[in-house]
Design a protein around this motif. Structure first.
Motif, PDB file in Angstrom:
ATOM      1  N   GLN A   1      40.616  83.169 -55.169  1.00 29.07           N
ATOM      2  CA  GLN A   1      41.673  83.770 -54.359  1.00 29.07           C
ATOM      3  C   GLN A   1      41.331  83.589 -52.890  1.00 29.07           C
ATOM      4  O   GLN A   1      40.232  83.915 -52.459  1.00 29.07           O
ATOM      5  N   VAL A   2      42.278  83.098 -52.131  1.00 33.73           N
ATOM      6  CA  VAL A   2      42.059  82.759 -50.737  1.00 33.73           C
ATOM      7  C   VAL A   2      42.206  83.982 -49.843  1.00 33.73           C
ATOM      8  O   VAL A   2      43.116  84.794 -50.032  1.00 33.73           O
ATOM      9  N   GLN A   3      41.325  84.091 -48.863  1.00 30.04           N
ATOM     10  CA  GLN A   3      41.400  85.142 -47.860  1.00 30.04           C
ATOM     11  C   GLN A   3      41.131  84.564 -46.481  1.00 30.04           C
ATOM     12  O   GLN A   3      40.370  83.605 -46.332  1.00 30.04           O
ATOM     13  N   LEU A   4      41.755  85.160 -45.463  1.00 27.83           N
ATOM     14  CA  LEU A   4      41.474  84.863 -44.071  1.00 27.83           C
ATOM     15  C   LEU A   4      40.963  86.135 -43.414  1.00 27.83           C
ATOM     16  O   LEU A   4      41.615  87.173 -43.508  1.00 27.83           O
ATOM     17  N   VAL A   5      39.818  86.056 -42.757  1.00 27.86           N
ATOM     18  CA  VAL A   5      39.217  87.223 -42.127  1.00 27.86           C
ATOM     19  C   VAL A   5      38.952  86.935 -40.663  1.00 27.86           C
ATOM     20  O   VAL A   5      38.190  86.028 -40.334  1.00 27.86           O
ATOM     21  N   GLU A   6      39.584  87.733 -39.783  1.00 24.78           N
ATOM     22  CA  GLU A   6      39.384  87.589 -38.346  1.00 24.78           C
ATOM     23  C   GLU A   6      38.218  88.449 -37.878  1.00 24.78           C
ATOM     24  O   GLU A   6      37.935  89.501 -38.452  1.00 24.78           O
ATOM     25  N   SER A   7      37.582  88.012 -36.803  1.00 25.67           N
ATOM     26  CA  SER A   7      36.518  88.784 -36.176  1.00 25.67           C
ATOM     27  C   SER A   7      36.453  88.436 -34.700  1.00 25.67           C
ATOM     28  O   SER A   7      36.994  87.423 -34.266  1.00 25.67           O
ATOM     29  N   GLY A   8      35.781  89.287 -33.924  1.00 24.83           N
ATOM     30  CA  GLY A   8      35.574  89.019 -32.518  1.00 24.83           C
ATOM     31  C   GLY A   8      36.420  89.834 -31.563  1.00 24.83           C
ATOM     32  O   GLY A   8      36.228  89.755 -30.347  1.00 24.83           O
ATOM     33  N   GLY A   9      37.345  90.620 -32.087  1.00 21.94           N
ATOM     34  CA  GLY A   9      38.167  91.451 -31.229  1.00 21.94           C
ATOM     35  C   GLY A   9      37.382  92.621 -30.660  1.00 21.94           C
ATOM     36  O   GLY A   9      36.250  92.888 -31.058  1.00 21.94           O
ATOM     37  N   GLY A  10      37.998  93.316 -29.707  1.00 20.38           N
ATOM     38  CA  GLY A  10      37.344  94.456 -29.102  1.00 20.38           C
ATOM     39  C   GLY A  10      37.949  94.809 -27.768  1.00 20.38           C
ATOM     40  O   GLY A  10      39.040  94.362 -27.412  1.00 20.38           O
ATOM     41  N   LEU A  11      37.221  95.630 -27.014  1.00 25.47           N
ATOM     42  CA  LEU A  11      37.643  96.080 -25.692  1.00 25.47           C
ATOM     43  C   LEU A  11      36.946  95.260 -24.621  1.00 25.47           C
ATOM     44  O   LEU A  11      35.722  95.090 -24.656  1.00 25.47           O
ATOM     45  N   VAL A  12      37.716  94.760 -23.672  1.00 30.02           N
ATOM     46  CA  VAL A  12      37.164  93.954 -22.596  1.00 30.02           C
ATOM     47  C   VAL A  12      37.900  94.272 -21.300  1.00 30.02           C
ATOM     48  O   VAL A  12      39.082  94.641 -21.320  1.00 30.02           O
ATOM     49  N   GLN A  13      37.211  94.139 -20.174  1.00 27.83           N
ATOM     50  CA  GLN A  13      37.830  94.382 -18.878  1.00 27.83           C
ATOM     51  C   GLN A  13      38.677  93.193 -18.436  1.00 27.83           C
ATOM     52  O   GLN A  13      38.436  92.058 -18.864  1.00 27.83           O
ATOM     53  N   PRO A  14      39.680  93.435 -17.590  1.00 29.33           N
ATOM     54  CA  PRO A  14      40.458  92.313 -17.061  1.00 29.33           C
ATOM     55  C   PRO A  14      39.561  91.260 -16.419  1.00 29.33           C
ATOM     56  O   PRO A  14      38.611  91.594 -15.707  1.00 29.33           O
ATOM     57  N   GLY A  15      39.863  89.996 -16.692  1.00 25.25           N
ATOM     58  CA  GLY A  15      39.049  88.901 -16.204  1.00 25.25           C
ATOM     59  C   GLY A  15      37.933  88.503 -17.142  1.00 25.25           C
ATOM     60  O   GLY A  15      37.294  87.461 -16.930  1.00 25.25           O
TER      61      GLY A  15
END
Length: 115
Positions: free
Chosen positions: A1-15
């Motif tokens: 069964q195929v799955q797609l898993v995202e990672s790397g998101g979060g809180l960051v300041q402008p720029g």
């Protein structure tokens, strides 16, 4: 069964910068186009960046010159390098891929750009 898993998101300041990853797993026979979409509260989901099986890319005008999409076929992974982030980039980012001649979506990862 195929799955797609995202990672790397979060809180960051402008720029600031973030690098999103989306890895496909399961019984994979073929992967075609892959891409990233995003959806902010109260807005429709929009295409951010896409990449075909042969490496052709396209970007939304709002991210052109700041974001870069790439893929590593050996790892069944697509990336989104996001630089010079703006508060307007705040959204849930979703991975999409054509796998085994069907379309699959990830569950999304939150990106928040705020001071």
């Amino acid at each position: 069964q195929v799955q797609l898993v995202e990672s790397g998101g979060g809180l960051v300041q402008p720029g600031g910068s973030l690098r999103l990853s989306c890895a496909a797993s399961g019984s994979i026979f073929s992967i075609n186009a892959m891409g990233w979409y995003r959806q902010a509260p109260g807005k429709q989901r929009e295409l951010v960046a896409g990449i075909t099986s042969y490496g052709s890319t396209n970007y939304a005008d709002s991210v052109k010159g700041r974001f870069t999409v790439s893929r590593d076929n050996a790892k069944n992974t697509v990336y989104l390098q996001m630089n010079s982030l703006k508060p307007e980039d705040t959204a849930v980012y979703y991975c999409k891929a054509g796998i085994n001649w069907r379309e699959y979506w990830g569950q999304g990862t939150q990106v928040t750009v705020s001071s």
